[in-house]
Each structure stands twice: as C-alpha cells, then as structure tokens.
Design an enzyme around this catalytic site. Sequence first.
Site, PDB file in Angstrom:
ATOM      1  N   ASP A  63     -45.434 -53.750  57.295  1.00  0.00           N
ATOM      2  CA  ASP A  63     -44.299 -54.535  57.775  1.00  0.00           C
ATOM      3  C   ASP A  63     -43.001 -53.730  57.732  1.00  0.00           C
ATOM      4  O   ASP A  63     -42.474 -53.457  56.658  1.00  0.00           O
ATOM      5  CB  ASP A  63     -44.180 -55.797  56.909  1.00  0.00           C
ATOM      6  CG  ASP A  63     -42.993 -56.665  57.274  1.00  0.00           C
ATOM      7  OD1 ASP A  63     -42.515 -56.563  58.424  1.00  0.00           O
ATOM      8  OD2 ASP A  63     -42.545 -57.442  56.414  1.00  0.00           O
ATOM      9  N   ASP A 247     -39.732 -54.736  64.423  1.00  0.00           N
ATOM     10  CA  ASP A 247     -40.418 -55.386  63.317  1.00  0.00           C
ATOM     11  C   ASP A 247     -41.899 -55.572  63.619  1.00  0.00           C
ATOM     12  O   ASP A 247     -42.292 -56.434  64.400  1.00  0.00           O
ATOM     13  CB  ASP A 247     -39.763 -56.744  63.036  1.00  0.00           C
ATOM     14  CG  ASP A 247     -40.303 -57.408  61.784  1.00  0.00           C
ATOM     15  OD1 ASP A 247     -41.155 -56.803  61.106  1.00  0.00           O
ATOM     16  OD2 ASP A 247     -39.885 -58.531  61.482  1.00  0.00           O
TER      17      ASP A 247
END
Length: 362
Positions: A63, A247
Amino acid sequence: MPLVRVESLRKQLMRKGKWEEFKAANLASRVSGGQSVVDYEDEYYNAVIQLGTPAQNFSVQLDTGSANLWVPDKTNTQAICAKKPKFDSSKSSTYVANGQPFSIQYGSGPASGFLGQDKLCLGESKLCFNTQVFAQTKIIANIFCELNGFDGILGLGWPSISVDHVTPPMQNLLPTLDMPLFTVWLDRKGAVVQSAGLFTYGGLDTVHCSAQINYVPLVAETYWEFAFTGVSHGSYSQTYNWRAISDTGTSFFGGAKPVIDAIANNVGAVFSSQQGLYLLPCSASATAPPIVFTIGGMPYSIPAFEYIEPMSVGSSQCFLTFFTIGGGGFGVNWIFGDPFIRTYCNIYHIGGQKIGFALANH
C-alpha cells in the site's frame, strides 16, 4: 514480488443482496480520529512476505497510501479472525520484544496492538531486513477479517506518515537496492487470480512497462503526491492546479465532485445512494470516450474499460470506478488508484523524490 488480485467484499455482498445492509452497519460502527488512508472494500492486490526465523508467511496488501507494516498477532482472539494466520513470536529465534502500544485508523476501520521487531523478507525477491519494527495487532476491523487472502498491510509511503515514527520497510531496504526506487505494474484480470501484477524493488520493470518514463516531482514527502493541471472527457474539459496521490491501496479514482459529475453526465451514469456508486448500462462502454489527465504537461489517457466496470461477471449493469472526495481547494484533491496504475506503470523514485509514469504492457 508477484501479486494476487482478490475480488472485493463489495462485489461479493452485492451478488448476495447484502451490500446495503453491510454498508449501513459499517458506517454506524466506524470510529473517528487517527490516520484515514484507504477503503479496503474494493478489489485489492496482495503479495506474500515472511516474518521471523524460521519464516512465517503472510499475504499483505502493498500500500503506497500508508507507511506501517502490521499483521495479526497470536493474541488476537476475535472469532471472526479465527482463520487468519497469526504471528507467533515464541516460534521466532530472531524476534525482539518492543511492547509499545500501536493504533492506526483506516477508512474502513482500526487496527491496534503493539510493536515488535523481527526479520522481514519480501517474498520471492529475497530482499530481507533483519531488524524491521512492525505492529502485532490484537484487534482489527471486522472487514479486514472478512477479506479473503488478506492478512495485513505493508505500507510503502514516506516516513512522515508512519504511525509512531516507525521506519518503513522500503527506507530500511534502500541501502541494499541497485536503484533507490520501486516499480509497480498491475495486470487486468478479474476476481481472485494469481500473477495479477508485479512489484519490482530497486529497478525498472522492462518487461511490463514502456521504456519511455515521464517523471514529475513530488509536492510533498508524505503520500506519493504530485500535481496535475487538467482533465478532459469528450467535450468536457477543466483546468486547475490539482494535487493527487498515487495509491495502490485504492481500486477507484477519487476526485473532485464537479468533475466526476460531468464525466457521469457524459456517459449517462446516475449516482445511487444505496450502492454508493454511479450506475449505468454496460452498453455505454462501447462509445464512451477516454478520460485524459494532464500531468507535467503530458496527456495520460484512461480507456473506458478501466473506468466502467460490470457489477458482476456477465451483468448488464455497470458502475464508474470513481468516488468523490473533499479538499476545499487545499491539500489532496484526487486519488489515482488501480485503474490509473493498470494503464500506466508507476515508478516510485525515493532517491529522486519524484514519481514516474510509463505505459503498461498487457
């Protein structure tokens, strides 16, 4: 590190007719405060890491929108998490106790426990760091327990957003890398599939990514945040000094409501408050124009099949892979999630404080 793509909890519940019920219950129980990062109700890409000696395997989400590593600990007694693998420090000869309390808040809920230290290896890459501090979670949000193949999160963001000022794994590994960067390629495959993408640490992915890389400077060393100045869709065009983050932990685009509303209007999509999505007939995808973002003066075109997806395999109803976010003219206005990263490889250049984009090969 090869990736596995897992179908979203959202889609699983939609097929069972339980999404609206789940959404209402989740909103009612959500707590405030802490660091709001991503929403794990959407599709996600996982990879296997090893902790301890001998190695204990965990399937974690890589992430770029957060900066901490956590996995469930053996002290986690939540019944809903009973089937999750748990880290057992007593079985590791290289474990060092820390004990400092840990708590992080995501958009989908919290994770809390305590810090520990042990050897970390990044899957098949065999990149290891012997003294990585990570969180051993005793309590995690129910949604994390319900996600198949999801054991934790490995944050790839900058140290400034790391909870408790823990040094993120990438910063610890930098001295061992050939180049101070990592490259992300995400493949276009549905539901749960193996070999759904690749993270390359310390080098460029010359197999899956074009040789032409366009870099732009970061506007802040927090998230992987950069500026862009335009978006167009068919006859609609808008220019503004927006700020976006890349992201890997978000499977949609998040953006300014007026822009998303204009795109939705162009393709005949209508927002459903029950689903929390912009809905439209899948037939609209055949004639929908690409969305073009202007970043660093260069156009980046996103085809219709990346922003219009079916509700389920074979469904005639589709949704836009967009959600609206605030910003009020300050801070981050947009999140460029997986639809963008599938179209363009993202090169996260830590040493150069910049991010690069290269057309992805599929």
